[in-house]
Design an enzyme around this catalytic site. Structure first.
Site, PDB file in Angstrom:
ATOM      1  CB  SER A   1      -0.853   0.027   1.316  1.00 34.63           C
ATOM      2  OG  SER A   1      -1.475   1.342   1.386  1.00 34.63           O
TER       3      SER A   1
ATOM      4  CE1 TYR B   1      -4.009  -2.485   5.267  1.00 33.11           C
ATOM      5  CE2 TYR B   1      -3.357  -0.253   5.188  1.00 33.11           C
ATOM      6  CZ  TYR B   1      -3.751  -1.449   4.565  1.00 33.11           C
ATOM      7  OH  TYR B   1      -3.961  -1.461   3.224  1.00 33.11           O
TER       8      TYR B   1
HETATM    9  N1  LIG Z   1      -8.772  -0.454  -0.766  1.00 32.56           N
HETATM   10  C1  LIG Z   1      -7.650   0.395  -0.577  1.00 32.56           C
HETATM   11  O1  LIG Z   1      -7.928   1.605  -0.622  1.00 32.56           O
HETATM   12  C2  LIG Z   1      -6.168  -0.405  -0.496  1.00 32.56           C
HETATM   13  C3  LIG Z   1      -5.457   0.511  -0.473  1.00 32.56           C
HETATM   14  C4  LIG Z   1      -4.085   0.045  -0.343  1.00 32.56           C
HETATM   15  C5  LIG Z   1      -3.833  -1.372  -0.104  1.00 32.56           C
HETATM   16  N2  LIG Z   1      -4.761  -2.167  -0.329  1.00 32.56           N
HETATM   17  C6  LIG Z   1      -4.639  -3.657  -0.014  1.00 32.56           C
HETATM   18  O2  LIG Z   1      -5.181  -4.235  -1.220  1.00 32.56           O
HETATM   19  C7  LIG Z   1      -5.360  -5.722  -0.833  1.00 32.56           C
HETATM   20  C8  LIG Z   1      -6.893  -5.889  -1.293  1.00 32.56           C
HETATM   21  O3  LIG Z   1      -7.775  -5.090  -0.547  1.00 32.56           O
HETATM   22  P1  LIG Z   1      -9.045  -4.685  -1.209  1.00 32.56           P
HETATM   23  O4  LIG Z   1      -9.070  -3.212  -1.312  1.00 32.56           O
HETATM   24  O5  LIG Z   1      -9.219  -5.625  -2.633  1.00 32.56           O
HETATM   25  O6  LIG Z   1     -10.091  -5.012  -0.113  1.00 32.56           O
HETATM   26  P2  LIG Z   1     -11.345  -5.882  -0.289  1.00 32.56           P
HETATM   27  O7  LIG Z   1     -12.131  -5.765  -1.217  1.00 32.56           O
HETATM   28  O8  LIG Z   1     -11.869  -6.206   1.253  1.00 32.56           O
HETATM   29  O9  LIG Z   1     -10.908  -7.351  -0.460  1.00 32.56           O
HETATM   30  C9  LIG Z   1      -9.992  -8.112   0.482  1.00 32.56           C
HETATM   31  C10 LIG Z   1      -9.714  -9.658   0.121  1.00 32.56           C
HETATM   32  O10 LIG Z   1      -8.716 -10.215   1.242  1.00 32.56           O
HETATM   33  C11 LIG Z   1      -9.777 -11.269   1.453  1.00 32.56           C
HETATM   34  N3  LIG Z   1      -9.444 -11.815   3.164  1.00 32.56           N
HETATM   35  C12 LIG Z   1      -9.505 -11.066   3.917  1.00 32.56           C
HETATM   36  N4  LIG Z   1      -9.416 -11.489   5.151  1.00 32.56           N
HETATM   37  C13 LIG Z   1      -8.813 -12.625   4.882  1.00 32.56           C
HETATM   38  C14 LIG Z   1      -8.792 -13.947   5.536  1.00 32.56           C
HETATM   39  N5  LIG Z   1      -8.739 -13.926   6.923  1.00 32.56           N
HETATM   40  N6  LIG Z   1      -8.578 -15.053   5.055  1.00 32.56           N
HETATM   41  C15 LIG Z   1      -8.486 -15.028   3.542  1.00 32.56           C
HETATM   42  N7  LIG Z   1      -8.558 -13.842   2.693  1.00 32.56           N
HETATM   43  C16 LIG Z   1      -8.942 -13.098   3.470  1.00 32.56           C
HETATM   44  C17 LIG Z   1     -10.950 -11.113   1.228  1.00 32.56           C
HETATM   45  O11 LIG Z   1     -12.038 -12.242   1.052  1.00 32.56           O
HETATM   46  P3  LIG Z   1     -13.005 -13.071   2.067  1.00 32.56           P
HETATM   47  O12 LIG Z   1     -13.422 -11.847   2.902  1.00 32.56           O
HETATM   48  O13 LIG Z   1     -13.798 -13.811   1.243  1.00 32.56           O
HETATM   49  O14 LIG Z   1     -12.071 -13.590   3.257  1.00 32.56           O
HETATM   50  C18 LIG Z   1     -11.162 -10.329  -0.073  1.00 32.56           C
HETATM   51  O15 LIG Z   1     -11.083 -11.290  -1.187  1.00 32.56           O
HETATM   52  C19 LIG Z   1      -5.029  -5.850   0.742  1.00 32.56           C
HETATM   53  O16 LIG Z   1      -4.098  -6.152   0.931  1.00 32.56           O
HETATM   54  C20 LIG Z   1      -5.284  -4.154   1.280  1.00 32.56           C
HETATM   55  O17 LIG Z   1      -4.415  -3.987   2.186  1.00 32.56           O
HETATM   56  C21 LIG Z   1      -6.191  -1.700  -0.297  1.00 32.56           C
END
Ligand SMILES: NC(=O)c1ccc[n+]([C@@H]2O[C@H](COP(=O)([O-])OP(=O)(O)OC[C@H]3O[C@@H](n4cnc5c(N)ncnc54)[C@H](OP(=O)(O)O)[C@@H]3O)[C@@H](O)[C@H]2O)c1
Length: 256
Positions: A140, A153
């Site tokens: 991130s 985080y």
């Molecule tokens: N959105 C942002 O602003 C942002 C910014 C920077 C970085 N990121 C990073 O991008 C990545 C993806 O996030 P996103 O934004 O796409 O959020 P998201 O829509 O909430 O997706 C998160 C994914 O991680 C899975 N996950 C969460 N907890 C889990 C667990 N205990 N076991 C297995 N799978 C798990 C969820 O699946 P289930 O719930 O089905 O388990 C989901 O598929 C993350 O690493 C996040 O930190 C996001």
């Protein structure tokens, strides 16, 4: 035989979009998350494309190991590992539940590290020479600075960036690509799950499709660090130019 990409967190958001892109590029998929229903939906959307679904909770201490054993039971090898699963928690460190923060470290740090350790030997042996293989870890822009009210985080993402950059250097010359994707605010379930929907962080978001596109292309090109979006890139550069104490204050302001 198609090369295989294992993508964690493919049930939604950035991981879901990355899964579509790797499938389109010809990779067989292994998709991992807790929500089996959503993973099965993604498999259905991809029609006849070869997809293996692994429903696993990566916050469980044995989660990563279970994924590895399930992949082996299916007789699969992994040529690309995308460690995308992750989540954040918004709030004062001492007020947030310790158990939830430990779960976050388990998913964002431990599972990512373990999966990389388990699958690297396979990747190094993999014979595909004309299609990229290696590791794409999702950190991130939070990796570049301290983040008050999301302290654990931000620290977890600093780990992902540092670990992945070091690994890239170790694996130079092996034919493996090792990249870190550093998205800025992205319109996914992340903020709702982090209890951060009311913060200034959500003011300027990118779509998960655009973030995944830049991440995928950056990985294919072998980039070291991929920061999607011009604004995020310029903010990452300016963060490096200011004292970390000031960066922490700015991050605190953005979280209010
Ligand atoms: N959105 C942002 O602003 C942002 C910014 C920077 C970085 N990121 C990073 O991008 C990545 C993806 O996030 P996103 O934004 O796409 O959020 P998201 O829509 O909430 O997706 C998160 C994914 O991680 C899975 N996950 C969460 N907890 C889990 C667990 N205990 N076991 C297995 N799978 C798990 C969820 O699946 P289930 O719930 O089905 O388990 C989901 O598929 C993350 O690493 C996040 O930190 C996001």
């Amino acid at each position: 035989m198609k090369p295989t990409a294992l993508i964690t967190g493919a049930s939604g958001g950035i991981g879901y979009e990355l899964a579509h892109l790797f499938a389109k590029a010809g990779y067989e998929l292994i998709i991992v998350a807790r929500s089996e229903i959503k993973l099965q939906q993604l498999k259905t959307e991809l029609n006849d494309h070869p997809v293996t679904v692994i429903a696993e909770d990566l916050s469980h201490p044995n989660g990563a190991e279970n994924v590895y054993h399930k992949v082996k039971e299916e007789g699969k090898t992994v040529e690309v590992l995308v460690n995308n699963a992750g989540f954040g928690l918004n709030g004062a460190f001492e007020e947030l539940s310790l158990k939830e923060q430990k779960n976050m470290l388990q998913v964002n740090v431990h599972a990512l590290t373990e999966l990389t350790h388990y699958f690297l030997p396979d990747m190094k042996k993999a014979p595909f020479l004309n299609i990229p293989k290696g590791v794409l870890n999702v950190a991130s822009v939070a990796a570049f600075q301290p983040g008050p009210r999301m302290a654990v985080y931000y620290a977890s993402k600093a780990y992902v960036l540092s670990f992945t950059e070091a690994l890239r250097e170790e694996l130079r010359g092996t034919g493996l690509t090792v990249s870190t994707l550093c998205p800025g605010a992205t319109d996914t379930n992340f903020f709702k799950n982090a209890n951060a929907e009311e913060t200034k962080l959500v003011k300027r978001t990118m779509t998960p499709k655009d973030v995944a596109n830049e991440g995928f292309l950056g990985f294919i090109k072998g980039k070291r660090v991929i920061i999607p979006g011009t604004l995020n890139r310029s903010m990452a550069v300016s963060t490096k130019l200011i004292p970390r104490s000031v960066a922490a204050k700015l991050a605190h302001y953005m979280d209010s």
